[in-house]
Design a protein around this motif. Structure first.
Motif, short mmCIF file in Angstrom:
data_model
loop_
_atom_site.label_atom_id
_atom_site.label_comp_id
_atom_site.label_asym_id
_atom_site.label_seq_id
_atom_site.Cartn_x
_atom_site.Cartn_y
_atom_site.Cartn_z
N TYR A 12 107.67 37.49 37.68
CA TYR A 12 107.89 38.31 36.48
C TYR A 12 106.63 38.37 35.62
N PHE A 13 105.86 37.30 35.59
CA PHE A 13 104.58 37.29 34.87
C PHE A 13 103.67 38.38 35.43
N TYR A 14 103.58 38.45 36.75
CA TYR A 14 102.77 39.49 37.38
C TYR A 14 103.28 40.88 36.99
N MET A 15 104.59 41.07 37.07
CA MET A 15 105.17 42.38 36.76
C MET A 15 104.96 42.75 35.29
N GLU A 16 105.12 41.78 34.40
CA GLU A 16 104.89 42.03 32.98
C GLU A 16 103.45 42.43 32.70
N ASN A 17 102.56 42.03 33.57
CA ASN A 17 101.15 42.34 33.41
C ASN A 17 100.70 43.49 34.30
N GLY A 18 101.65 44.27 34.78
CA GLY A 18 101.34 45.54 35.44
C GLY A 18 101.16 45.51 36.95
N VAL A 19 101.41 44.37 37.60
CA VAL A 19 101.29 44.31 39.07
C VAL A 19 102.69 44.23 39.66
N MET A 20 103.06 45.25 40.40
CA MET A 20 104.39 45.31 40.98
C MET A 20 104.37 44.76 42.41
N PRO A 21 105.50 44.20 42.86
CA PRO A 21 105.57 43.72 44.24
C PRO A 21 105.38 44.86 45.23
N MET A 22 104.93 44.53 46.40
CA MET A 22 104.70 45.54 47.44
C MET A 22 106.02 46.00 48.06
N GLU A 23 107.03 45.14 48.01
CA GLU A 23 108.33 45.43 48.62
C GLU A 23 109.44 44.93 47.70
N PHE A 35 112.12 35.68 47.68
CA PHE A 35 110.70 35.74 47.37
C PHE A 35 110.26 37.18 47.16
N PHE A 36 109.13 37.32 46.49
CA PHE A 36 108.49 38.60 46.25
C PHE A 36 107.17 38.62 47.00
N VAL A 37 106.72 39.81 47.43
CA VAL A 37 105.45 39.94 48.13
C VAL A 37 104.50 40.76 47.25
N PHE A 38 103.35 40.15 46.93
CA PHE A 38 102.33 40.81 46.13
C PHE A 38 101.04 40.90 46.93
N ASN A 39 100.24 41.91 46.62
CA ASN A 39 98.91 42.03 47.22
C ASN A 39 98.01 40.98 46.59
N ASP A 40 97.37 40.18 47.43
CA ASP A 40 96.54 39.08 46.95
C ASP A 40 95.39 39.57 46.07
N ASN A 41 94.77 40.68 46.44
CA ASN A 41 93.66 41.21 45.64
C ASN A 41 94.13 41.66 44.26
N ASP A 42 95.33 42.18 44.16
CA ASP A 42 95.86 42.67 42.89
C ASP A 42 96.23 41.52 41.94
N THR A 43 96.45 40.34 42.49
CA THR A 43 96.93 39.23 41.67
C THR A 43 95.89 38.14 41.41
#
Length: 54
Positions: A12-23, A35-43
């Protein structure tokens, strides 16, 4: 590279800061944990902020 995040607060911290999960959230087959999947470069920058938060 992708990063699997099991910590809901971190996701949720990532999402609140504008990075959405990939799936959509998924369920780990062995543990049954969601679990959530995020792009490593984006985070990368947000991960540092997450680790240094108070």
């Amino acid at each position: 590279m992708n990063r699997m995040i099991f910590n809901w607060q971190q996701a949720y911290f990532y999402m609140e800061n504008g990075v959405m999960p990939m799936e959509r959230p998924q369920v780990h087959k062995k543990t049954g944990r969601i679990f959530f999947v995020f792009n490593d470069n984006d985070t990368k920058e947000l991960y540092a902020k997450w680790c240094n938060r108070k």
